[in-house]
Design a protein around this motif. Structure first.
Motif, PDB file in Angstrom:
ATOM      1  N   LEU A   1       3.702   4.772  -7.972  1.00  0.00           N
ATOM      2  CA  LEU A   1       3.824   4.318  -9.354  1.00  0.00           C
ATOM      3  C   LEU A   1       3.351   5.406 -10.318  1.00  0.00           C
ATOM      4  CD1 LEU A   1       2.476   0.680  -8.877  1.00  0.00           C
ATOM      5  CD2 LEU A   1       4.860   1.426  -9.013  1.00  0.00           C
ATOM      6  N   LYS A   2       4.100   5.602 -11.370  1.00  0.00           N
ATOM      7  CA  LYS A   2       3.797   6.664 -12.328  1.00  0.00           C
ATOM      8  C   LYS A   2       3.364   6.103 -13.680  1.00  0.00           C
ATOM      9  CE  LYS A   2       7.045   9.811 -10.071  1.00  0.00           C
ATOM     10  NZ  LYS A   2       8.249  10.682 -10.226  1.00  0.00           N
ATOM     11  N   LEU A   3       2.707   4.955 -13.660  1.00  0.00           N
ATOM     12  CA  LEU A   3       2.218   4.339 -14.879  1.00  0.00           C
ATOM     13  C   LEU A   3       0.865   3.696 -14.604  1.00  0.00           C
ATOM     14  CD1 LEU A   3       4.210   1.034 -15.514  1.00  0.00           C
ATOM     15  CD2 LEU A   3       3.927   2.102 -13.309  1.00  0.00           C
ATOM     16  N   PRO A   4       0.035   3.487 -15.599  1.00  0.00           N
ATOM     17  CA  PRO A   4      -1.278   2.868 -15.371  1.00  0.00           C
ATOM     18  C   PRO A   4      -1.137   1.529 -14.664  1.00  0.00           C
ATOM     19  CG  PRO A   4      -1.139   3.759 -17.588  1.00  0.00           C
ATOM     20  CD  PRO A   4       0.236   3.874 -17.012  1.00  0.00           C
ATOM     21  N   THR A   5      -1.915   1.362 -13.598  1.00  0.00           N
ATOM     22  CA  THR A   5      -1.831   0.162 -12.765  1.00  0.00           C
ATOM     23  C   THR A   5      -3.222  -0.397 -12.528  1.00  0.00           C
ATOM     24  OG1 THR A   5       0.140   1.008 -11.642  1.00  0.00           O
ATOM     25  CG2 THR A   5      -1.068  -0.772 -10.553  1.00  0.00           C
ATOM     26  N   ALA A   6      -3.392  -1.682 -12.767  1.00  0.00           N
ATOM     27  CA  ALA A   6      -4.644  -2.380 -12.480  1.00  0.00           C
ATOM     28  C   ALA A   6      -4.414  -3.337 -11.325  1.00  0.00           C
ATOM     29  CB  ALA A   6      -5.148  -3.126 -13.711  1.00  0.00           C
ATOM     30  N   ASP A   7      -5.334  -3.328 -10.370  1.00  0.00           N
ATOM     31  CA  ASP A   7      -5.234  -4.155  -9.169  1.00  0.00           C
ATOM     32  C   ASP A   7      -6.448  -5.093  -9.135  1.00  0.00           C
ATOM     33  OD1 ASP A   7      -4.777  -5.232  -6.698  1.00  0.00           O
ATOM     34  OD2 ASP A   7      -5.193  -3.397  -5.568  1.00  0.00           O
TER      35      ASP A   7
ATOM     36  N   ALA B   1       0.821  -1.214   0.000  1.00  0.00           N
ATOM     37  CA  ALA B   1       0.000   0.000   0.000  1.00  0.00           C
ATOM     38  C   ALA B   1       0.855   1.265   0.000  1.00  0.00           C
ATOM     39  CB  ALA B   1      -0.934   0.002   1.209  1.00  0.00           C
ATOM     40  N   GLU B   2       2.109   1.153   0.446  1.00  0.00           N
ATOM     41  CA  GLU B   2       3.025   2.290   0.403  1.00  0.00           C
ATOM     42  C   GLU B   2       3.662   2.447  -0.969  1.00  0.00           C
ATOM     43  OE1 GLU B   2       5.779   2.420   3.766  1.00  0.00           O
ATOM     44  OE2 GLU B   2       4.556   0.906   4.763  1.00  0.00           O
ATOM     45  N   LEU B   3       3.731   1.357  -1.733  1.00  0.00           N
ATOM     46  CA  LEU B   3       4.377   1.400  -3.042  1.00  0.00           C
ATOM     47  C   LEU B   3       3.450   1.881  -4.151  1.00  0.00           C
ATOM     48  CD1 LEU B   3       6.380  -1.965  -2.974  1.00  0.00           C
ATOM     49  CD2 LEU B   3       7.310   0.346  -2.754  1.00  0.00           C
ATOM     50  N   THR B   4       2.209   1.397  -4.138  1.00  0.00           N
ATOM     51  CA  THR B   4       1.313   1.687  -5.270  1.00  0.00           C
ATOM     52  C   THR B   4       1.091   3.181  -5.513  1.00  0.00           C
ATOM     53  OG1 THR B   4      -0.536   1.227  -3.734  1.00  0.00           O
ATOM     54  CG2 THR B   4       0.122  -0.521  -5.248  1.00  0.00           C
ATOM     55  N   PRO B   5       1.013   4.041  -4.485  1.00  0.00           N
ATOM     56  CA  PRO B   5       0.835   5.457  -4.786  1.00  0.00           C
ATOM     57  C   PRO B   5       2.039   6.097  -5.484  1.00  0.00           C
ATOM     58  CG  PRO B   5       0.174   4.984  -2.523  1.00  0.00           C
ATOM     59  CD  PRO B   5       0.900   3.788  -3.040  1.00  0.00           C
TER      60      PRO B   5
ATOM     61  N   ALA C   1      -5.129   4.668  -0.515  1.00  0.00           N
ATOM     62  CA  ALA C   1      -3.846   5.348  -0.686  1.00  0.00           C
ATOM     63  C   ALA C   1      -3.757   6.009  -2.060  1.00  0.00           C
ATOM     64  CB  ALA C   1      -2.704   4.352  -0.503  1.00  0.00           C
ATOM     65  N   SER C   2      -4.303   5.362  -3.088  1.00  0.00           N
ATOM     66  CA  SER C   2      -4.254   5.936  -4.430  1.00  0.00           C
ATOM     67  C   SER C   2      -5.174   7.151  -4.571  1.00  0.00           C
ATOM     68  CB  SER C   2      -4.639   4.887  -5.472  1.00  0.00           C
ATOM     69  OG  SER C   2      -6.013   4.535  -5.354  1.00  0.00           O
ATOM     70  N   LYS C   3      -6.269   7.163  -3.815  1.00  0.00           N
ATOM     71  CA  LYS C   3      -7.217   8.269  -3.907  1.00  0.00           C
ATOM     72  C   LYS C   3      -6.660   9.561  -3.315  1.00  0.00           C
ATOM     73  CE  LYS C   3     -11.587   5.711  -4.032  1.00  0.00           C
ATOM     74  NZ  LYS C   3     -12.868   5.427  -3.337  1.00  0.00           N
ATOM     75  N   ARG C   4      -5.624   9.457  -2.521  1.00  0.00           N
ATOM     76  CA  ARG C   4      -5.030  10.652  -1.927  1.00  0.00           C
ATOM     77  C   ARG C   4      -4.186  11.433  -2.919  1.00  0.00           C
ATOM     78  NH1 ARG C   4      -3.620   6.603   2.196  1.00  0.00           N
ATOM     79  NH2 ARG C   4      -5.328   6.528   3.726  1.00  0.00           N
ATOM     80  N   LEU C   5      -3.964  10.850  -4.096  1.00  0.00           N
ATOM     81  CA  LEU C   5      -3.172  11.520  -5.127  1.00  0.00           C
ATOM     82  C   LEU C   5      -4.086  11.991  -6.248  1.00  0.00           C
ATOM     83  CD1 LEU C   5      -0.155   9.042  -5.390  1.00  0.00           C
ATOM     84  CD2 LEU C   5      -0.287  11.137  -4.053  1.00  0.00           C
TER      85      LEU C   5
ATOM     86  N   PHE D   1      -4.340   4.581 -10.936  1.00  0.00           N
ATOM     87  CA  PHE D   1      -4.625   3.303 -10.286  1.00  0.00           C
ATOM     88  C   PHE D   1      -6.094   2.934 -10.465  1.00  0.00           C
ATOM     89  CE2 PHE D   1      -5.744   0.719  -6.588  1.00  0.00           C
ATOM     90  CZ  PHE D   1      -4.677  -0.162  -6.495  1.00  0.00           C
ATOM     91  N   THR D   2      -6.347   1.713 -10.946  1.00  0.00           N
ATOM     92  CA  THR D   2      -7.709   1.201 -11.058  1.00  0.00           C
ATOM     93  C   THR D   2      -7.781  -0.151 -10.362  1.00  0.00           C
ATOM     94  OG1 THR D   2      -7.229   0.142 -13.183  1.00  0.00           O
ATOM     95  CG2 THR D   2      -8.151   2.373 -13.242  1.00  0.00           C
TER      96      THR D   2
END
Length: 330
Positions: free
Chosen positions: A262-268, A256-260, A287-291, A296-297
């Motif tokens: 990432l500077k490329l499209p990411t699917a989880d 959860a600390e790494l995914t935010p 965590a992704s919504k804070r950016l 991140f999808t």
């Protein structure tokens, strides 16, 4: 001298000589026995192969030879399975990273995806990861402090008990620190080996003229893929796809600390049936919504117990739909 004495004299002399000869021979050991054999050096045993190496060797006997690739990462040679896209105009290549305990042809996610993605116009390259040495460093089990002895009157002898407890506590703190430092160092060494293998996989995909490269990680393989892309940020990789992502037990930082970062499209893609997985997925999403610029999808799937084929087909359709969003069939 009478004839009888003349005949007895030689026999008497011989009986006196024989014991002397026998004693001399006994005192003079054989030269061969006197010489000690040269000391032989102990035979050095070769290190045992890693579990991942043994499993890869077993797969080499059953996987078609044309799919096998031996890639080089530093001093490591490892097995990868390559299947080109079934089209004259491939969209790119997907590098598949298995999780802990999984092989390059694992029946869940890894094998089905690597075989089906070529039909979606993507080449697939699944790679073998090394065994994690950091998992072998077990934390120390804390033992309760010994009960301090008491004097005859029934009261505690605080003058002796306190120093003993302080020494025991200090030794425990030192042991914990040593274990933590060893685990951290080994985790860094594990990451370097894994990153070198992903580097080799990207180089191979480039040799196949892949115009787009996507990294797909399953289980703990998703963690290592995300950490690699977060730390190295290779320009060749266009997207990241995580499936049933997990963070290795002894590794930091958390996923959860790494995914935010990432500077490329990411699917989880995660399975909502498991409470722990659902909770971890929610943490990654929050965590992704804070950016503001998050790419991140997240996609939730339902497990289909007892119907493995349908479950793997469901996963493949989700992956294909994300890779080829313009395809009306998805």
């Amino acid at each position: 001298m009478p004839p009888v004495y003349r005949l007895a004299l030689p026999a008497l002399c011989l009986s006196l000589i024989l014991p002397c000869v026998t004693s001399v021979e006994a005192a003079d050991p054989a030269p061969a026995a006197a010489e000690k054999p040269a000391e032989q050096k102990p035979v050095e045993r070769q290190p045992l192969p890693e579990r991942s190496q043994e499993e890869a060797a077993a797969l080499e006997r059953i996987i078609p030879t044309q799919e096998q690739q031996q890639l080089q990462a530093g001093s490591d040679t490892f097995l990868a399975l390559w299947k080109p896209a079934n089209t004259a105009d491939p969209k790119g290549a997907v590098i598949i990273i298995p999780g802990a305990g999984e092989t390059v042809d694992w029946p869940q996610a890894i094998g089905p995806l690597r075989r089906k993605l070529p039909d979606a116009e993507w080449g697939s390259l699944s790679i073998t990861l090394p065994d994690l040495q950091s998992d072998a460093i077990a934390p120390r089990v804390a033992k309760p402090a010994p009960t301090p002895k008491t004097v005859e009157s029934g009261t505690k002898d605080s003058t002796t008990a306190a120093p003993i407890e302080q020494v025991a506590g200090g030794e425990a703190d030192v042991a914990d620190k040593v274990v933590a430092e060893s685990a951290e160092e080994q985790s860094k060494a594990d990451a370097e080996r894994i990153f070198a293998r992903i580097d080799a996989a990207i180089a191979f995909a480039e040799q196949q003229s892949a115009r787009n490269i996507v990294v797909l990680g399953h289980g703990t393989g998703a963690y290592w893929a995300a950490r690699y892309l977060s730390e190295k940020q290779p320009s060749q990789v266009a997207k990241l796809l995580m499936v049933a992502a997990q963070t290795p037990a002894t590794t930091k930082p958390e996923l959860a600390e790494l995914t935010p970062t990432l500077k490329l499209p990411t699917a989880d893609i995660y399975y909502q049936d498991k409470p722990l997985d659902r909770k971890a997925a929610l943490e990654r999403l929050q965590a992704s919504k804070r950016l503001k610029t998050s790419l991140f999808t997240q996609v939730s799937l339902k497990a289909l117990p007892g119907n493995t084929k349908a479950e793997q087909e469901q996963l493949y359709r989700r992956v294909r739909g994300w890779l080829n969003p313009s395809n009306p069939a998805d």
